[in-house]
Design an enzyme around this catalytic site. Structure first.
Site, PDB file in Angstrom:
ATOM      1  N   ARG A 177      -9.759 -39.916  82.442  1.00 10.93           N
ATOM      2  CA  ARG A 177      -8.792 -39.223  81.572  1.00 10.93           C
ATOM      3  C   ARG A 177      -7.365 -39.572  81.980  1.00 10.93           C
ATOM      4  O   ARG A 177      -6.446 -38.770  81.801  1.00 10.93           O
ATOM      5  CB  ARG A 177      -9.002 -37.718  81.633  1.00 10.93           C
ATOM      6  CG  ARG A 177      -8.949 -37.149  83.043  1.00 10.93           C
ATOM      7  CD  ARG A 177      -8.799 -35.670  82.988  1.00 10.93           C
ATOM      8  NE  ARG A 177      -8.913 -35.074  84.296  1.00 10.93           N
ATOM      9  CZ  ARG A 177      -8.717 -33.796  84.530  1.00 10.93           C
ATOM     10  NH1 ARG A 177      -8.397 -33.004  83.540  1.00 10.93           N
ATOM     11  NH2 ARG A 177      -8.843 -33.309  85.739  1.00 10.93           N
ATOM     12  N   ASP A 219     -14.032 -35.305  78.145  1.00  8.66           N
ATOM     13  CA  ASP A 219     -13.279 -35.402  76.883  1.00  8.66           C
ATOM     14  C   ASP A 219     -11.971 -36.174  77.041  1.00  8.66           C
ATOM     15  O   ASP A 219     -11.215 -36.335  76.085  1.00  8.66           O
ATOM     16  CB  ASP A 219     -12.996 -34.001  76.318  1.00  8.66           C
ATOM     17  CG  ASP A 219     -12.150 -33.155  77.270  1.00  8.66           C
ATOM     18  OD1 ASP A 219     -11.804 -33.647  78.365  1.00  8.66           O
ATOM     19  OD2 ASP A 219     -11.844 -32.002  76.917  1.00  8.66           O
ATOM     20  N   ARG A 225      -7.498 -46.081  96.025  1.00 11.48           N
ATOM     21  CA  ARG A 225      -8.210 -45.048  96.769  1.00 11.48           C
ATOM     22  C   ARG A 225      -9.222 -45.680  97.705  1.00 11.48           C
ATOM     23  O   ARG A 225      -9.589 -46.846  97.531  1.00 11.48           O
ATOM     24  CB  ARG A 225      -8.967 -44.145  95.772  1.00 11.48           C
ATOM     25  CG  ARG A 225      -8.074 -43.574  94.683  1.00 11.48           C
ATOM     26  CD  ARG A 225      -8.828 -43.397  93.371  1.00 11.48           C
ATOM     27  NE  ARG A 225      -7.891 -43.131  92.261  1.00 11.48           N
ATOM     28  CZ  ARG A 225      -7.590 -41.927  91.786  1.00 11.48           C
ATOM     29  NH1 ARG A 225      -8.182 -40.875  92.272  1.00 11.48           N
ATOM     30  NH2 ARG A 225      -6.718 -41.787  90.817  1.00 11.48           N
ATOM     31  N   ASP A 233     -12.809 -40.703  96.426  1.00 16.00           N
ATOM     32  CA  ASP A 233     -11.973 -41.120  95.289  1.00 16.00           C
ATOM     33  C   ASP A 233     -10.673 -40.319  95.251  1.00 16.00           C
ATOM     34  O   ASP A 233      -9.775 -40.642  94.477  1.00 16.00           O
ATOM     35  CB  ASP A 233     -12.725 -40.953  93.960  1.00 16.00           C
ATOM     36  CG  ASP A 233     -13.334 -39.571  93.802  1.00 16.00           C
ATOM     37  OD1 ASP A 233     -14.063 -39.148  94.714  1.00 16.00           O
ATOM     38  OD2 ASP A 233     -13.072 -38.908  92.786  1.00 16.00           O
TER      39      ASP A 233
HETATM   40  P1  AMP Z   1     -11.393 -35.309  89.779  1.00 17.27           P
HETATM   41  O1  AMP Z   1     -12.340 -34.189  90.052  1.00 17.27           O
HETATM   42  O2  AMP Z   1     -10.207 -34.902  88.929  1.00 17.27           O
HETATM   43  O3  AMP Z   1     -10.979 -36.048  91.000  1.00 17.27           O
HETATM   44  O4  AMP Z   1     -12.196 -36.332  88.861  1.00 17.27           O
HETATM   45  C1  AMP Z   1     -13.379 -36.958  89.224  1.00 17.27           C
HETATM   46  C2  AMP Z   1     -13.769 -37.940  88.139  1.00 17.27           C
HETATM   47  O5  AMP Z   1     -14.056 -37.277  86.916  1.00 17.27           O
HETATM   48  C3  AMP Z   1     -12.707 -38.973  87.814  1.00 17.27           C
HETATM   49  O6  AMP Z   1     -13.366 -40.181  87.507  1.00 17.27           O
HETATM   50  C4  AMP Z   1     -12.042 -38.399  86.602  1.00 17.27           C
HETATM   51  O7  AMP Z   1     -11.386 -39.354  85.813  1.00 17.27           O
HETATM   52  C5  AMP Z   1     -13.215 -37.778  85.876  1.00 17.27           C
HETATM   53  N1  AMP Z   1     -12.828 -36.683  84.986  1.00 17.27           N
HETATM   54  C6  AMP Z   1     -12.386 -35.442  85.340  1.00 17.27           C
HETATM   55  N2  AMP Z   1     -12.131 -34.693  84.257  1.00 17.27           N
HETATM   56  C7  AMP Z   1     -12.391 -35.468  83.176  1.00 17.27           C
HETATM   57  C8  AMP Z   1     -12.315 -35.279  81.762  1.00 17.27           C
HETATM   58  N3  AMP Z   1     -11.920 -34.118  81.222  1.00 17.27           N
HETATM   59  N4  AMP Z   1     -12.679 -36.309  80.968  1.00 17.27           N
HETATM   60  C9  AMP Z   1     -13.079 -37.465  81.481  1.00 17.27           C
HETATM   61  N5  AMP Z   1     -13.179 -37.710  82.797  1.00 17.27           N
HETATM   62  C10 AMP Z   1     -12.838 -36.739  83.646  1.00 17.27           C
HETATM   63 MG    MG Z   2      -9.858 -37.536  91.447  1.00 15.24          MG
END
Ligand code: AMP
Ligand code: MG
Length: 473
Positions: A84, A116, A174, A243
């Site tokens: 996203r 989304d 990362r 990540d």
């Molecule tokens: P995060 O927990 O924010 O570090 O995200 C972990 C992974 O989930 C990353 O690859 C993000 O890009 C993906 N991600 C988190 N929220 C969304 C979303 N609403 N739509 C698509 N990918 C998401």
């Molecule tokens: Mg992340």
């Protein structure tokens, strides 16, 4: 503003070219003028360009990409990537420093999986507030330039206002980017990524003998310093997946993060971290575990002889703890008003932590009470205060000298959970951004006692016991 795209020089497995998806009605709700100026941006122009910060308009030179990466999430390796977020490109500031400009919440990408591609206003404002507070506290971090609302809603547990954050970072490389390179591209890809990372973050290492080992050691050192700073300010990241750990040593991805109230090594704020993997006191250990994952990807580059490589990688990883302890001790000694560091200081600090635990004391407020010469009023600390006074004298300092040092190293205000939540609610529910702006202003000068920040210093007794932050960002 004209952007560059050096990341596109990497092998094509590292990214997917994809434009942000336009949104209905972009509206700028928070803008970081100070950062815009640091970046050499035209503030007036930028403030009237919400379409730039939503991805509706692509700025000159920008070739938007979603970056590919993997990540050990709670210990399990997954292939991820920006699901996203869109990297718009790189901006060069007046000092010649290169910064990534990224939109977060800007639509679907080939890495969106089931998501989304969008973000809600509350979490984007949360990242804005906390990342900027971290910066003001002197902790390496990605920065936040702007938040726009989209005029659309996002579907979480309920329907929430949608928003996009513009994030500025030394880079978005990362530990998980290296894991992705190793799994999907092999040695050549890891080498290309390491060369790029070195030239961008550790250029002093170029042409050094054992360059990739020096690179590994530099990342370990940057992370040891970062985690020491987190521990010394009482910051809990909440989701230290690989990540969410940068090669540059900046804090990244403010999800379910929080600041400690009561001193408690087992403190967990994230609702999804039920086993306490990312508890406050576990952060150094987890950082080392994550760095071991980085080291594994670099093994083929460390030496021609694999056995030697493994030994070098192990030595590098083992060195993390000594570095962490050194930086942690340096930080604590400054918090206690010492100029020098004595070997016995570690013990004195441990004793202080024990007193805090017994007293269920607020971590930030205890250091502040010491700074304001009020700590002796608390019976649990009286014995410890005597040792501290002796220690100050042993260095030939007066209490006034120590206080001077302490004032520079113990924040008066931190982003306290209840104030942050209050301000976010006001923005998300009533579209009233005044509290968020007021909080952001106060957190810009965390070490200064002002009449404006009096209210924001207090911890709310008992609040941390039931407080949880949620990951559904
Ligand atoms: P995060 O927990 O924010 O570090 O995200 C972990 C992974 O989930 C990353 O690859 C993000 O890009 C993906 N991600 C988190 N929220 C969304 C979303 N609403 N739509 C698509 N990918 C998401
Ligand atoms: Mg992340």
């Amino acid at each position: 503003m004209k952007l560059q795209n050096t990341y596109l020089n990497l092998p094509s497995i590292f990214y997917q070219k994809v434009n942000p998806s336009p949104v209905a009605e972009p509206k700028l709700v928070v803008f970081n003028e100070a950062l815009a100026k640091e970046l050499g941006l035209d503030v007036v122009q930028m403030k009237s360009a919400p379409e730039v910060f939503s991805g509706n308009k692509i700025v000159p030179g920008s070739i938007p990409i979603a970056q590919a990466y993997a990540g050990h999430q709670f210990g399990h390796l997954n292939i991820l990537g920006d699901g996203r977020a869109h990297l718009l490109g790189e901006i060069i500031d007046a000092q010649g420093q290169r910064w990534d400009m990224q939109l977060k919440g800007s639509g679907l990408t080939p890495f969106s999986r089931g998501g989304d591609g969008r973000a809600a206003l509350g979490p984007m404002l949360r990242e804005y507030i906390i990342s900027e507070a971290m910066h003001a506290l002197g902790i390496p971090t990605t920065r936040s330039l702007a938040v726009v609302t989209t005029g659309e809603t996002v579907d979480r547990d309920t329907r929430l206002p949608g928003a996009i954050l513009t994030r500025i970072a030394a880079s978005h490389i990362r530990v998980g980017t290296f894991e992705f390179a190793a799994v999907k591209g092999g040695v050549e890809a890891v080498k290309a990524l390491a060369d790029y990372s070195i030239s961008r973050h550790y250029p002093e290492l170029i042409n050094s003998s054992k360059m990739y080992l020096a690179f590994l050691n530099s990342v370990i050192r940057s992370q040891a310093l970062l985690i020491a700073k987190w521990m010394n300010v009482g910051f809990i990241h909440g989701v230290m997946n690989t990540d969410n750990m940068t090669i540059s040593g900046e804090t990244i991805d403010y999800g379910p993060c929080a600041f400690l109230d009561e001193y408690d090594l087992s403190k967990v704020f994230s609702s999804i971290d039920q086993r306490g993997r990312y508890a406050f006191g576990n952060q150094p250990l987890i950082a080392q575990w994550n760095l071991a994952r980085l080291a594994e990807t670099l093994i083929p580059l460390l030496d021609d002889d694999q056995k030697v490589s493994i030994k070098l990688a192990e030595e590098a990883i083992v060195s993390f703890f000594g570095l962490f302890q050194k930086f942690h001790l340096q930080g604590q000694c400054a918090k206690l008003g010492f100029e020098k560091i004595y070997p016995e200081d570690a013990k004195l600090i441990q004793q202080l932590f024990q007193c805090m635990t017994q007293a269920k004391a607020d971590y930030t407020m205890i250091f502040r009470a010491l700074t304001e010469e009020k700590l002796h009023q608390h019976v649990e600390f009286q014995q410890w205060m005597k040792s501290w006074e002796q220690r100050v004298q042993a260095e030939g300092l007066s209490i006034a000298d120590a206080v001077k040092i302490m004032k520079k190293n113990n924040p008066v205000v931190i982003p306290r959970n209840h104030f942050v939540e209050e301000a976010l609610k006001e923005a998300s529910v009533n579209y009233n951004y005044a509290p968020i702006e007021a909080l952001a202003k106060i957190l810009k000068e965390p070490f200064k006692e002002t009449s404006e920040n009096t209210k924001f210093r207090e911890s709310q007794p008992g609040h941390s016991l039931h407080f949880q932050t949620f990951c559904g960002t």
